[in-house]
Design an enzyme around this catalytic site. Structure first.
Site, PDB file in Angstrom:
ATOM      1  N   HIS A  49      86.184 -77.739  -4.869  1.00 27.64           N
ATOM      2  CA  HIS A  49      87.065 -77.630  -6.215  1.00 27.64           C
ATOM      3  C   HIS A  49      86.954 -76.131  -6.212  1.00 27.64           C
ATOM      4  CE1 HIS A  49      82.567 -78.066  -6.751  1.00 27.64           C
ATOM      5  NE2 HIS A  49      82.673 -77.248  -7.984  1.00 27.64           N
ATOM      6  N   MET A  50      87.977 -75.829  -6.983  1.00 31.82           N
ATOM      7  CA  MET A  50      88.312 -74.386  -7.515  1.00 31.82           C
ATOM      8  C   MET A  50      88.304 -74.385  -9.084  1.00 31.82           C
ATOM      9  SD  MET A  50      91.583 -72.060  -6.480  1.00 31.82           S
ATOM     10  CE  MET A  50      92.785 -72.848  -7.392  1.00 31.82           C
ATOM     11  N   HIS A  51      87.450 -73.682  -9.807  1.00 33.37           N
ATOM     12  CA  HIS A  51      87.394 -73.620 -11.157  1.00 33.37           C
ATOM     13  C   HIS A  51      88.579 -72.775 -11.433  1.00 33.37           C
ATOM     14  CE1 HIS A  51      83.273 -75.053 -11.688  1.00 33.37           C
ATOM     15  NE2 HIS A  51      83.136 -74.846 -10.355  1.00 33.37           N
ATOM     16  N   ASN A  97      82.499 -72.125  -6.138  1.00 29.29           N
ATOM     17  CA  ASN A  97      80.937 -72.057  -5.789  1.00 29.29           C
ATOM     18  C   ASN A  97      80.763 -72.609  -4.373  1.00 29.29           C
ATOM     19  OD1 ASN A  97      80.660 -70.696  -8.229  1.00 29.29           O
ATOM     20  ND2 ASN A  97      80.434 -72.643  -9.126  1.00 29.29           N
ATOM     21  N   GLU A 141      77.168 -77.672  -7.194  1.00 27.23           N
ATOM     22  CA  GLU A 141      76.709 -78.933  -7.614  1.00 27.23           C
ATOM     23  C   GLU A 141      77.349 -80.066  -7.083  1.00 27.23           C
ATOM     24  OE1 GLU A 141      76.337 -78.897 -11.814  1.00 27.23           O
ATOM     25  OE2 GLU A 141      74.934 -77.255 -11.756  1.00 27.23           O
ATOM     26  N   VAL A 142      78.550 -79.990  -7.035  1.00 28.72           N
ATOM     27  CA  VAL A 142      79.310 -81.144  -6.571  1.00 28.72           C
ATOM     28  C   VAL A 142      79.646 -80.751  -5.251  1.00 28.72           C
ATOM     29  CG1 VAL A 142      81.154 -82.938  -6.854  1.00 28.72           C
ATOM     30  CG2 VAL A 142      79.946 -81.944  -8.842  1.00 28.72           C
TER      31      VAL A 142
HETATM   32  P1  5GP Z   1      80.048 -76.650  -9.160  1.00 29.55           P
HETATM   33  O1  5GP Z   1      78.692 -76.243  -9.843  1.00 29.55           O
HETATM   34  O2  5GP Z   1      79.789 -77.877  -8.043  1.00 29.55           O
HETATM   35  O3  5GP Z   1      80.766 -75.366  -8.805  1.00 29.55           O
HETATM   36  O4  5GP Z   1      80.877 -77.350 -10.336  1.00 29.55           O
HETATM   37  C1  5GP Z   1      80.977 -78.629 -10.524  1.00 29.55           C
HETATM   38  C2  5GP Z   1      81.507 -79.109 -12.013  1.00 29.55           C
HETATM   39  O5  5GP Z   1      81.932 -80.236 -12.128  1.00 29.55           O
HETATM   40  C3  5GP Z   1      80.721 -78.357 -13.131  1.00 29.55           C
HETATM   41  O6  5GP Z   1      81.348 -77.379 -13.828  1.00 29.55           O
HETATM   42  C4  5GP Z   1      80.491 -79.802 -13.848  1.00 29.55           C
HETATM   43  O7  5GP Z   1      80.348 -79.455 -15.274  1.00 29.55           O
HETATM   44  C5  5GP Z   1      81.687 -80.554 -13.473  1.00 29.55           C
HETATM   45  N1  5GP Z   1      81.499 -82.028 -13.474  1.00 29.55           N
HETATM   46  C6  5GP Z   1      80.517 -82.545 -13.016  1.00 29.55           C
HETATM   47  N2  5GP Z   1      80.705 -84.056 -13.038  1.00 29.55           N
HETATM   48  C7  5GP Z   1      81.902 -84.321 -13.805  1.00 29.55           C
HETATM   49  C8  5GP Z   1      82.422 -85.557 -14.336  1.00 29.55           C
HETATM   50  O8  5GP Z   1      81.981 -86.479 -14.051  1.00 29.55           O
HETATM   51  N3  5GP Z   1      83.536 -85.159 -14.725  1.00 29.55           N
HETATM   52  C9  5GP Z   1      84.320 -83.837 -14.818  1.00 29.55           C
HETATM   53  N4  5GP Z   1      85.313 -83.671 -15.723  1.00 29.55           N
HETATM   54  N5  5GP Z   1      83.575 -82.781 -14.490  1.00 29.55           N
HETATM   55  C10 5GP Z   1      82.316 -83.016 -13.952  1.00 29.55           C
END
Ligand code: 5GP
Length: 115
Positions: free
Chosen positions: A101-103, A88, A96-97
């Site tokens: 990162h790659m899901h 994302n 969000e972060v």
């Molecule tokens: P984004 O929306 O940025 O692509 O994905 C961020 C992901 O990080 C989300 O799926 C969320 O659930 C995960 N996430 C956020 N905070 C934490 C955390 O403290 N620990 C873990 N393991 N995952 C997190």
């Protein structure tokens, strides 16, 4: 050094269920899984988004992240059935972060298009 929650996970300041670690890459289970297997694969260096990446500088790192995804997919027994890899990027991408990162998502049938 680092100002996202993922930096704290890299530095082992907060816990995470780590499933893979190498010199440059860390992978751990998503805290809010969207599939039976939902793992985040991240570089240990601070890169906010895909926009900061380029092929010349980051091809080896991205290759390591793909290698990690394949190793983890095999370990999770989702390699044969298939899986999805997602970056994302930015607001409309749903990021969000702001630590790259790659899901890695698998263990169920994925739909298309994504929401
Ligand atoms: P984004 O929306 O940025 O692509 O994905 C961020 C992901 O990080 C989300 O799926 C969320 O659930 C995960 N996430 C956020 N905070 C934490 C955390 O403290 N620990 C873990 N393991 N995952 C997190």
């Amino acid at each position: 050094m680092g100002n996202t929650i993922f930096s704290k996970i890299i530095n082992k300041e907060i816990p995470a269920e780590i499933v893979y670690e190498s010199k440059n890459v860390l992978a751990f289970r998503d805290i809010n899984p969207q599939a039976p297997t939902h793992i985040l694969i991240i570089p240990k260096i601070e890169i906010p988004t895909v926009k900061e990446l380029n092929g010349k500088d980051h091809a080896p790192l991205l290759g390591e992240m793909i290698d990690a995804a394949n190793i983890i997919a095999r370990n999770e027994n989702i390699s044969e059935s298939g899986f999805r890899l997602v970056f994302n990027c930015g607001d409309h991408g749903g990021q969000e972060v702001y630590h790259l990162h790659m899901h890695l998502l698998g263990g169920r049938q994925m739909k298309w298009p994504p929401g």
